[in-house]
Write an enzyme that holds these catalytic residues in place. Structure first.
Site, short mmCIF file in Angstrom:
data_model
loop_
_atom_site.label_atom_id
_atom_site.label_comp_id
_atom_site.label_asym_id
_atom_site.label_seq_id
_atom_site.Cartn_x
_atom_site.Cartn_y
_atom_site.Cartn_z
N TYR A 92 -48.43 20.83 -43.97
CA TYR A 92 -48.34 19.51 -44.63
C TYR A 92 -47.53 18.54 -43.79
O TYR A 92 -47.58 17.33 -44.00
CB TYR A 92 -47.74 19.65 -46.04
CG TYR A 92 -46.25 19.48 -46.16
CD1 TYR A 92 -45.37 20.51 -45.83
CD2 TYR A 92 -45.71 18.28 -46.61
CE1 TYR A 92 -44.00 20.34 -45.94
CE2 TYR A 92 -44.33 18.11 -46.73
CZ TYR A 92 -43.48 19.14 -46.39
OH TYR A 92 -42.11 18.98 -46.49
N ARG A 93 -46.80 19.05 -42.80
CA ARG A 93 -45.86 18.23 -42.02
C ARG A 93 -45.40 19.11 -40.88
O ARG A 93 -45.36 20.34 -41.03
CB ARG A 93 -44.68 17.92 -42.94
CG ARG A 93 -43.63 16.99 -42.45
CD ARG A 93 -42.59 16.89 -43.55
NE ARG A 93 -41.56 15.91 -43.25
CZ ARG A 93 -40.45 15.73 -43.96
NH1 ARG A 93 -40.22 16.49 -45.02
NH2 ARG A 93 -39.56 14.83 -43.64
N HIS A 103 -32.71 24.54 -36.98
CA HIS A 103 -33.84 25.09 -37.72
C HIS A 103 -35.10 24.28 -37.47
O HIS A 103 -35.06 23.12 -37.08
CB HIS A 103 -33.53 25.16 -39.22
CG HIS A 103 -33.35 23.83 -39.89
ND1 HIS A 103 -34.31 23.23 -40.68
CD2 HIS A 103 -32.31 22.97 -39.88
CE1 HIS A 103 -33.86 22.07 -41.12
NE2 HIS A 103 -32.65 21.89 -40.65
N TYR A 128 -37.91 18.54 -37.96
CA TYR A 128 -39.19 17.93 -37.60
C TYR A 128 -39.08 17.07 -36.34
O TYR A 128 -40.00 16.34 -36.02
CB TYR A 128 -39.74 17.10 -38.77
CG TYR A 128 -40.00 17.94 -40.00
CD1 TYR A 128 -41.05 18.86 -40.02
CD2 TYR A 128 -39.19 17.86 -41.12
CE1 TYR A 128 -41.29 19.66 -41.12
CE2 TYR A 128 -39.42 18.67 -42.23
CZ TYR A 128 -40.47 19.56 -42.22
OH TYR A 128 -40.71 20.36 -43.31
N ASP A 159 -33.50 17.91 -50.57
CA ASP A 159 -32.39 18.87 -50.62
C ASP A 159 -31.09 18.26 -50.12
O ASP A 159 -30.02 18.52 -50.65
CB ASP A 159 -32.71 20.10 -49.74
CG ASP A 159 -33.94 20.82 -50.23
OD1 ASP A 159 -33.84 21.56 -51.20
OD2 ASP A 159 -35.01 20.63 -49.62
#
Ligand code: ADP
Length: 619
Positions: A528-529, A447, A147, A208
Site C-alpha cells: 500500500y506504500r 526500521h 519510507y 502511531d
C-alpha cells in the site's frame, strides 16, 4: 562517543519550533531521546562525496542558479547541504537525507534545501527549477520514517522544506468539524491548537507517532487509529502548485466565494485529488481535513491469544465484526516479538546469539512482563456512551472467546508506561511518542517496512505470515508482524529493525524486503506504500495489461511536468528525460540510485513566463 552536542541538547517544543513536541509529552520525549542516544554508536562522518550536484546541470551553473534562488527567496532561506550528515532522532530529524538509511548514507541526499514562506514562493521555486532544469523534492515535515524520511529519490535534488515557514492552521471550524492546514502543521500541533481553543467536542486522528505533517502523512496515504483513520478518505480540498508553476484548488475550492471547500470533497467534474497522493504531480500547499465528533465516551480493550495458529480463526472472527463496525477502528493484531520489543530494551538484553531470536526466549520475556505470555495481542477501542459500548464489547467478547485460551487483559493490572496505554491514547486521537521504542531493539536502530494489502481472511493472513517468517528466518532477521485491519482489507505491516551502521545487516534487510515484495506479488498481494528505495520494484508489480497503469502515469507526468523537475522517480514514476537511462532501483542495480544522465528538456512554456499562475491568498 560524542554526537556534537546532539545528545545533550533539549528537545524542541511547540509552538516555538513547528516540528517540536507538545508540553504534555516533553518528559516522555526526553526519556525517549536518552534511550536513542544510549544505543547510538554510529559516528558522524566527514562527507566523502562532495559537492552534490544533480545530474543534467554543470556545477558552476548550479551554483549560479542557487545564487539566483537566494535573491528570490532570501539568502537565509537557501542552504547548501555540505555539512556532515547528522541523523539526529525523531524529534530532531534531518531534512537533507534519510536518517534511517538502508543504503550508503551519502546516496539519497539533497544538494540544498529551500524554505518557502508562501504559495507564491513555492510557485517561484517551481519556475526556477524549470528554468534551470533542477530536480526539486517537496517535504512537509520530512519525518516519513521507514519510507525514506526526508530524502529525495534523485541524488542532488533541491529539497523544498515546506514545513519550516508554512506551518499555519488556517482554520478550525467547530461547527462543521473541519480544519484547513499548511504543510508544517503536525498532528501534535493540530491537537494542541484544538485543546487550546477548548474545542473538546472535536477529535483529530493521529498515526502511531504524532510528529508527522497532517498533509505529508495524508498525501502519502498514512493511517491512524480512530474511525477517521483513513486520512486520505477524510481530507477535503487541496491547494496545489503544479510542476509548471500554476496553482489550483480542487473540489469546491475551485468555486470563488464557496464555503464548502472543507465539507464536500468532490466539487464538479473529475475528482482530481487522487493524482496528488503517492505521486509527483504537484506540491500541496493547503489541505482541508475533517475532524471527528467526540463520541461521548471510549474504552480500550486488549485481548491476547496463545498460539500462532490462532491467526486464521481470529481473522474469520474479525472480518464480519470489522465490516459491520462493531470493531470500529483500524485495530492491530500484533505478534509477541514486537510486544517484547515495544518495551524499548535492546535485543541484547534478552539474547546474545546471532540469527532470529528463538521463540522460547521471546515467550519467556513476554511471560515476565505485565501483560503475560501470548503470541497475538489485539488492541481495539469501543466508542460512544457506556450503554452503546457495552453492547459492542459484549459481542466482541463472545466472539473472541471462541479462541481457546483467549484472555482479556485488565488495564488496572498494567503499569502506566505500558504500551497498552499508548494504543489507548492514539485510538482516542491523542498523539503520542511511545511507538518508536521498539526501534531500540537494534543498536543505531532504524526500521523499514513491508506492507502488503490482503483480504481479512484466515487463508491470506496465514500465507503472508508464513512467507514473511520463512524469509526472515533465511536472512537471520527477527520477525515483527502486525496485522492492521482496515474496513474490508488489512495491511500486514512487517517492520524490519536494523543497525544502520552495519552494512551486512542493511543488505540482509534489503534482500529480505525485495524477496518478500516479489513473492507476495506472485501470490497477488501488493504494497500500500513503500520506501523510496523500493518504489520502482513495487510500482513494477502493478503491471496488469502490459503495465497499462504505469503508461498512464507516465503520460500524466509528461503532460504536467514536461521538464521532469518535480520529485523524479517518486512512486516509480520517471519523467521522460530520465526514462531508459537506468535510474530505476532494482535488485540488479544494487545500492546505486543514479542513472546515466538525463535527456534534453523540451522548451518549456513556463520559461517564457506564460504560466504566471496567479495565486489567491487564503481565503
Ligand atoms: P511526514 O509528514 O511523515 O513527516 P513528509 O513530510 O516527509 O512526511 O511527507 C511524506 C512524503 O510525502 C514526502 O517524502 C513527499 O514525497 C510527499 N509530500 C510531503 N508533503 C508534500 C506536499 N506538501 N506536496 C507534495 N508532496 C508532499
Amino acid at each position: 562517543m560524542s554526537f556534537a552536542g546532539e545528545a545533550s541538547s533539549d528537545v524542541p517544543t511547540l509552538p516555538g519550533t513547528h516540528s517540536g513536541i507538545p508540553a504534555y509529552l516533553l518528559e516522555k520525549a526526553r526519556n525517549a531521546k536518552g534511550d536513542v542516544f544510549d544505543g547510538r554508536t554510529k559516528p558522524i562522518k566527514d562527507r566523502q562525496r562532495l559537492p552534490v550536484v544533480p545530474q543534467g546541470i554543470e556545477r558552476d551553473d548550479f551554483l549560479a542558479a542557487l545564487a539566483e534562488l537566494k535573491v528570490q527567496i532570501g539568502n537565509e532561506n537557501v542552504e547548501i547541504n555540505d555539512k556532515p550528515l547528522k541523523d539526529g532522532w525523531y524529534m530532531e530529524h534531518p531534512n537533507t537525507h534519510d536518517m534511517m538509511t538502508i543504503l550508503d548514507e551519502e546516496e539519497l541526499v539533497a544538494s540544498a534545501v529551500v524554505y518557502p514562506s508562501s504559495t507564491e514562493e513555492v510557485q517561484d521555486i517551481v519556475k526556477w527549477a524549470n528554468k534551470h532544469r533542477v530536480p526539486i523534492f517537496p517535504i512537509s515535515m520530512g519525518r516519513n520514517l521507514g519510507y525514506g524520511g526526508a530524502a529525495p529519490r534523485v541524488r542532488g535534488s533541491v529539497t523544498v522544506d515546506l514545513g519550516k515557514r508554512m506551518n499555519k492552521i488556517l482554520d478550525i471550524n467547530p461547527e462543521d468539524y473541519t480544519c484547513l492546514v499548511e504543510p508544517g502543521v503536525s498532528f501534535y500541533a493540530l491537537y494542541d491548537a484544538i485543546q487550546e481553543k477548548g474545542y473538546h467536542h472535536l477529535w483529530i486522528d493521529t498515526p502511531d507517532l504524532g510528529g508527522g505533517s497532517v498533509i505529508g502523512n495524508t498525501v502519502d496515504r498514512g493511517v491512524g487509529y480512530t474511525p477517521y483513520g483513513d486520512h486520505w478518505a477524510c481530507h477535503s480540498g487541496l491547494e496545489v502548485v503544479l510542476p509548471t508553476g500554476e496553482v489550483i484548488r480542487t473540489g469546491m475550492g475551485a468555486l470563488p466565494g464557496n464555503n464548502t471547500w472543507q465539507s464536500f470533497p468532490y466539487g464538479f467534474g473529475p475528482y482530481s485529488d487522487g493524482i496528488f497522493s503517492q505521486s509527483n504531480y504537484g506540491i500541496v500547499t493547503k489541505m482541508g481535513m475533517t475532524l471527528m465528533p467526540n463520541p461521548g465516551g471510549y474504552e480500550s480493550f486488549m485481548y491476547t491469544f496463545p498460539n500462532e495458529e490462532d491467526l486464521a480463526p481470529l481473522m474469520e472472527i474479525i472480518r464480519p465484526l470489522r465490516i459491520s463496525m462493531i470493531l470500529e477502528n483500524v485495530a492491530q493484531l500484533r505478534h509477541v516479538t514486537q510486544s517484547v520489543a515495544a518495551r524499548g530494551l535492546p535485543r541484547s538484553q534478552f539474547y546474545s546469539g546471532t540469527g532470529p531470536i528463538p521463540p522460547d526466549v521471546i515467550h519467556a520475556a513476554a511471560a515476565s512482563a505485565p501483560v503475560g505470555d501470548h503470541t497475538w495481542a489485539y488492541y481495539g477501542m469501543a466508542y460512544g456512551p457506556a450503554h452503546i459500548r457495552a453492547h459492542k464489547l459484549a459481542l466482541v467478547d463472545a466472539e473472541f472467546r471462541k479462541i481457546a485460551g483467549a484472555r482479556k487483559v485488565d488495564p488496572a493490572t498494567l503499569p502506566a508506561d505500558e504500551y497498552y496505554f499508548s494504543r489507548d491514547r492514539v485510538a482516542a486521537g491523542v498523539p503520542d511518542i511511545h511507538e518508536l521504542r521498539w526501534v531500540n531493539w537494534a543498536p543505531n536502530g532504524a526500521h523499514i517496512a513491508f506492507s502488503p494489502v490482503s483480504p481479512i481472511r484466515g487463508t491470506d493472513a496465514t500465507r503472508l505470515f508464513a512467507l514473511g517468517k520463512r524469509l526472515h528466518d533465511a536472512y537471520g532477521i527477527d520477525f515483527f508482524p502486525a496485522f492492521c485491519v482496515g474496513l474490508r482489507e488489512m495491511h500486514l505491516i512487517v517492520e524490519i529493525v536494523f543497525d544502520r551502521d552495519d552494512a551486512e545487516r542493511k543488505q540482509a534487510a534489503l534482500d529480505c524486503l525485495r524477496d518478500m515484495i516479489d513473492e507476495a506479488a506472485a501470490m497477488g498481494y501488493g504494497e500500500y506504500r513503500t520506501h523510496l528505495v523500493l518504489m520502482d520494484q513495487v510500482a513494477a508489480t502493478y503491471s496488469w495489461n502490459d503495465n497499462a497503469l504505469m503508461k498512464f502515469n507516465e503520460k500524466l507526468k509528461d503532460a504536467l511536468d514536461p521538464n521532469g523537475i518535480l520529485a523524479p522517480g517518486r512512486c516509480g514514476i520517471w519523467p521522460k528525460r530520465y526514462r531508459g537511462r537506468g535510474w530505476e532501483m532494482t535488485r540488479e542495480s544494487g545500492a546505486a540510485s543514479e542513472g546515466d544522465g538525463v535527456g534534453p528538456a523540451p522548451e518549456a512554456k513556463c520559461d517564457q513566463g506564460e504560466f504566471s499562475g496567479a495565486s489567491h491568498p487564503y481565503p
